[in-house]
Structures are given as structure tokens and as C-alpha cells.
Write a protein that holds these residues in place. Structure first.
Motif, short mmCIF file in Angstrom:
data_model
loop_
_atom_site.label_atom_id
_atom_site.label_comp_id
_atom_site.label_asym_id
_atom_site.label_seq_id
_atom_site.Cartn_x
_atom_site.Cartn_y
_atom_site.Cartn_z
N GLY A 1 0.93 -1.17 -0.04
CA GLY A 1 0.12 0.20 -0.16
C GLY A 1 0.91 1.24 0.18
O GLY A 1 0.71 2.27 -0.84
N SER A 2 1.87 1.18 0.86
CA SER A 2 2.67 2.39 0.88
C SER A 2 3.61 2.59 -0.14
O SER A 2 3.81 3.73 -0.84
CB SER A 2 3.63 2.58 2.14
OG SER A 2 2.82 2.41 3.33
N SER B 1 -2.17 3.88 2.88
CA SER B 1 -2.07 2.35 2.94
C SER B 1 -2.93 1.80 3.62
O SER B 1 -3.76 0.92 3.54
CB SER B 1 -0.55 2.05 3.27
OG SER B 1 -0.56 0.59 3.24
N ALA C 1 3.09 -0.94 6.29
CA ALA C 1 3.13 0.41 5.88
C ALA C 1 4.02 1.43 6.12
O ALA C 1 4.88 1.93 5.15
CB ALA C 1 1.76 1.09 6.23
N CYS D 1 9.02 3.31 -1.27
CA CYS D 1 8.09 4.34 -1.85
C CYS D 1 8.57 5.31 -3.01
O CYS D 1 9.53 5.84 -2.72
CB CYS D 1 7.30 4.99 -0.98
SG CYS D 1 6.39 6.37 -1.46
#
Length: 540
Positions: free
Chosen positions: A449-450, A459, A489, A496
Motif C-alpha cells: 500500500g505504501s 495504505s 506500511a 515508496c
């Protein structure tokens, strides 16, 4: 889900990894290609309406502009401090506290980054810490990699608890304040056994890959000091979480950790014995990669007191904290000037920007104030802005492609086939076959998610309800699974793309984003695996 639909949903992940990490393309080339491919497949295979696609692209461009403003402000502040000689004074101050780069890395990379994450979050800590590490003699690559790895554990309660108070509170249906408190306590409790090792990971990575010694033994010599600094953050953070809740564990935990660790460094408690040949990264390489590392004349070092040199960064930290506390009127006043674009192109998508509330505005205010205090000329201030703009250009291309791609990924729930959003479709497919192993996989979902959304808060928003459902299906404690989502996360923050591009831009390292991720991928996997192992150990 058909094979084509699965490949479409996974395309943003596959394409970014293949182009950026395996093919080693710079982000300014890899991200536009990924965006083009993902958009085409979203339209033809996922059958997203053209208006929804266009609205998601426009929303992404607006969000990218806010991120670029943060980066630009951080670069301008860095340039002002460099031109004034204040950065050289800061370097000299750290050298007086300890000339050992392993100690400097722990104090700046781990604890100062933790404080900034608790105060501001959203990628700003690495953007501040990386140039500080460069000023201390770390190569730009080492500075970015280590700052990104350090900016992880404190993310649980970053931006004054936003990942919990917004991410989980809005992403998990029916969650109560008491449950949020228990989830936060479980997460930081696991972190005592996992995140406390991260300073040692930082020191080992520096010693093996970026120092002249180039061996693990040089890093292991600093293990006692590194572990002390790890516990100096995680234990106070646990106490603050238990006593005050999820708003201030990172801020207060890092401040207490700084007090403990700096005192230990000052009195040589558990500090490593200096090597016969003290590590100092190759000066010629450093200067060729980033001219900001050049040392100011001795007259400048004598003219600017250490406290005055540090004042801009202290001012940034204080202003970020004051503007994030809801009980003070400053936050409401800054958010009052709010530009909104509701119903973009007639869709349900809405984007809003509070320009004065953005961290970039704080950076810019402090940078201009510092320029006046340090008496920079108009020509020097102009040079600071011009150099900052030049450094920002490659990031504009990368972020203008990366963020819209993420928004398409997240808003793909509007489609002619009545499919869920792409990330939820991937997660549901995993749930169908992997529920028996969910304690091991829950952190990886949070990291995913992150990675794709660019934020631990997003996230938690995106996968919170899914993790709740998986906990029920796998008959696992909901509190534990959501805590693992939080920690995953955090770990995803290291890889990221948005954060990588932002941190690389500040030290003029554009084009090497894939190389950075190849370094940060392994600490990310350590963090996720460690959290899963502790969960199995204590709760299975």
C-alpha cells in the motif's frame, strides 16, 4: 478475475519494478512508461470510463504539485544554509559531538528523522536529513538510502498520529477509539523487538557499502551504541502511546531518544572505538556529485554560532509541530485557505489543497527568514532559487507520472465490469489462497500500500477494511492484524517511489532511483519479516 484482469491490476507494480529496478531506467523515464501502459490497460481491460481515467490523472497532477512544492521548499532551505555557511557550521558541530560517522548516522538518520516524521511526515524527514548527512561527509547515495531506511518506524505515528487517527480510523469500519489505542500499543510493542534493530541495520549498511572500511565488522563495533539508540526511541514511544495515545509517540519518543543518545555520545558511553583509519567517504567523489559538501572558510565558521546555524531546522520542526496540533488555532487558520476541485470532470473525485498548511510553505518561510538573518544578498537568494528549480526539474517528470498512475490504481473501482479497485482485487485474490499464512503476509500488504500510494496513511485507508476482513476469515485477532498492517506500511516507506524521488532530488541524485530501491528493499523485507515473526512468537 481473468488473467488479463490480474495482469492489469498488477501492472503498476510489475512495470515500476521491472523498469526502475531491473532495467535501471531513471524515474523520469520509467514512470511515464508505467503510466502509459497502466492507463491503456485500465481503459481496455479494466474498462474504466474515459472520464474517470482523466479525472484520476488530473487529481494525481494536483497532488504531485503539492509534493513538488514540499521538495522545492526543502531544496531552497538547503541552498540558503549552504550559501550562508550555516551548513558547514552544523557539520563542524556534529564533528565536535563525535567525529565518528556511525554515531552521526544514528543521531541524525535515526532520531532526528524520527522527530521530523512525528512532526510532519509525508516524505519531508528524508528530504531534510539527506542533505544534512551529505554535509557531514556521506556520499549523496549513502545519505538518501540511509535516510529512507531510517524514515520507517516513526511512520506509525507520523504527522501527529495521522496514519492511525485518519488512516485506520477512516479505513476500518466500526473501529472505536479504544480499539485504535490497542492497535497502536500492539504495533509499538512489536516495534520494541523489531524497529530497535534498525539503527544497527543503518550502521551495518553504511559500514559495508558506503564507508572506506567496506566490511561488516566496522559496523558491528558500533552495535552497543546503535541498540541503545534503538531502545531509546521505541521504549519511550511505547510509554507515550500508553499514556497519551497515538498523536505524539514519534515526536516525544525521538526527543527523549535524542537526549539519551547525545548524552551517551558526549560522555563516550557505549560509543564505538575509532578505527585506525577513520571512515570518511571519498571527498573527490562527494564534491563531484554534490557541491554543497564544500566547506566554508574558517571565518564563516567563526561568524555563525552553532545555535544560530541550527535555528532554521529547529524553526521548521517547531512550526510543523505547532501547525499540526488541533487544539491550537493555527491549524484551522492555515487550513481555512483551502482550494477545492469538487466533482472533477463530473465524476465523484475531489481534490483539495491548503497551500499555507503544506510543509513546503513552512520550508519557504524559514528559508526566506534565514536568508535575511544570515544577510544573503539578492543575487545569492536568486541563485538559491535558480539552483533549486534546476534540481527540481527531473522530479517534475517522475512525480507527474507516478502520482497520477497511483490515483488511477486507487480509483479503478468505477468500471464497466463492476470490478473492485485494482489493489482490493489483488488483495482478494491473495485472501482466497493465502488466509492460513496471513500473519506473515499482512505486513507485506501494508508495504504494498505504501509503495503504490506513497503514504502509510493512504495504505491504512486503502487496506484497513481488507485486513479487518482477513482477520475475521483467518480467525486471527483483529488488533494484531491491523498492527501488522501499520508496521508493513512503515516498511513500505523505504521503497515508496514518491519518497525516493523526493529524497534523491534534494541531493541532486536524479536518475538513480532504481539503485536506491535495490538498497532499501532488503531492510524493508527485514522489517516486514521481523514483525511477522514477533507476531507468530507472541500471539500464535
Amino acid at each position: 478475475m481473468t488473467l488479463w484482469q490480474f495482469l492489469t491490476a498488477a501492472m503498476p507494480l510489475f512495470s515500476v519494478f521491472i523498469l526502475l529496478v531491473l532495467c535501471r531506467l531513471p524515474a523520469r523515464q520509467a514512470m511515464p512508461l508505467s503510466l502509459l501502459l497502466s492507463t491503456a490497460l485500465a481503459y481496455w481491460v479494466w474498462q474504466m470510463p474515459l472520464l474517470q481515467l482523466s479525472a484520476a490523472l488530473l487529481e494525481g497532477l494536483v497532488i504531485a504539485a503539492t509534493i513538488l512544492w514540499i521538495i522545492f521548499g526543502a531544496i531552497v532551505l538547503l541552498k540558503v544554509l549552504t550559501l550562508s555557511g550555516a551548513m558547514a557550521v552544523i557539520k563542524a558541530g556534529f564533528s565536535q559531538l563525535s567525529a565518528d560517522k556511525r554515531v552521526q548516522l544514528v543521531i541524525i538518520g535515526w532520531l532526528f528523522v524520527g522527530f521530523l516524521e512525528g512532526a510532519a511526515g509525508f516524505g519531508t524527514p528524508a528530504a531534510i536529513a539527506a542533505p544534512l548527512l551529505v554535509a557531514l561527509g556521506f556520499t549523496p547515495l549513502a545519505a538518501v538510502v540511509l535516510a529512507l531506511v531510517a524514515d520507517s518506524a516513526a511512520v506509525s505515528f507520523g504527522a501527529v498520529g495521522t496514519p492511525v487517527l485518519v488512516g485506520l480510523a477512516q479505513g476500518v469500519p466500526g473501529v472505536t477509539a479504544a480499539e485504535l489505542q490497542q492497535i497502536a500499543l500492539t504495533a509499538i510493542g512489536i516495534d520494541i523487538f523489531v524497529a530497535s534493530w534498525l539503527p544497527l541495520i543503518l550502521v551495518l549498511m553504511y559500514s559495508r557499502f558506503f564507508s572506506e572500511q567496506a566490511n561488516w565488522r566496522y559496523g558491528l563495533a558500533a552495535a552497543p551504541f546503535a541498540l541503545l539508540s534503538g531502545l531509546a526511541f521505541t521504549l519511550p514511544a511505547y510509554g507515550v502511546t500508553w499514556w497519551l495515545g497515538p498523536e505524539f509517540p514519534s515526536v516525544l519518543g525521538a526527543l527523549l531518544g535524542l537526549a539519551i543518545t547525545c548524552s551517551a555520545a558526549h560522555f563516550n558511553i557505549l560509543t564505538p572505538t575509532p578505527a585506525i583509519k577513520q571512515s570518511s567517504d571519498n571527498a573527490a567523489t562527494l564534491c563531484s556529485e554534490n557541491s554543497d559538501s564544500q566547506i566554508a572558510p574558517k571565518a564563516v565558521l567563526n561568524a555563525i554560532p552553532l545555535w544560530q546555524a541550527w535555528l532554521p531546522y529547529v524553526g521548521v520542526a517547531v512550526l510543523l509541530v505547532l501547525t499540526r496540533i488541533s487544539e491550537l488555532p493555527i491549524k484551522a487558520w492555515l487550513q481555512g485557505l483551502n482550494w477545492q476541485w469538487q466533482g472533477i470532470l463530473g465524476t465523484e473525485l475531489t481534490v483539495s489543497v491548503a497551500p499555507l498548511y503544506l510543509p513546503g510553505s513552512v520550508f519557504m518561510l524559514v528559508a526566506l527568514t534565514a536568508a535575511l538573518v544570515f544577510r544573503l544578498s539578492k543575487t545569492e537568494i536568486g541563485n538559491a532559487f535558480r539552483q533549486s528549480g534546476t534540481m527540481l526539474l527531473p522530479s517534475c517528470i517522475a512525480l507527474a507520472a507516478a502520482v497520477p498512475m497511483v490515483r488511477i490504481f486507487l480509483h479503478s473501482d468505477v468500471n464497466a465490469l463492476d470490478l473492485p479497485a485494482m489493489p482490493l482485487a489483488l488483495a482478494a485474490l491473495a485472501a482466497e489462497y493465502l488466509s492460513d499464512y496471513w500473519l506473515a503476509l499482512a505486513p507485506l500488504v501494508g508495504a504494498l500500500g505504501s509503495f503504490i500510494a506513497g503514504s502509510a496513511t493512504f495504505s491504512n485507508l486503502m487496506f484497513g477494511s481488507f485486513q479487518q476482513a482477513m482477520a475475521q476469515q483467518a480467525e486471527l485477532p483483529q488488533t494484531l492484524v491491523l498492527a501488522l498492517q501499520m508496521l508493513g506500511a512503515n516498511a513500505g516507506n523505504m521503497i515508496c517511489v514518491v519518497n525516493v524521488v523526493a529524497a534523491a532530488s534534494v541531493v541532486n541524485l536524479n536518475g538513480r532511483e532504481g539503485e536506491i530501491i535495490r538498497y532499501t528493499l532488503w531492510p524493508m523485507l527485514f522489517y516486514c519479516s521481523g514483525a511477522a515473526l514477533v507476531a507468530f512468537w507472541f500471539f500464535s
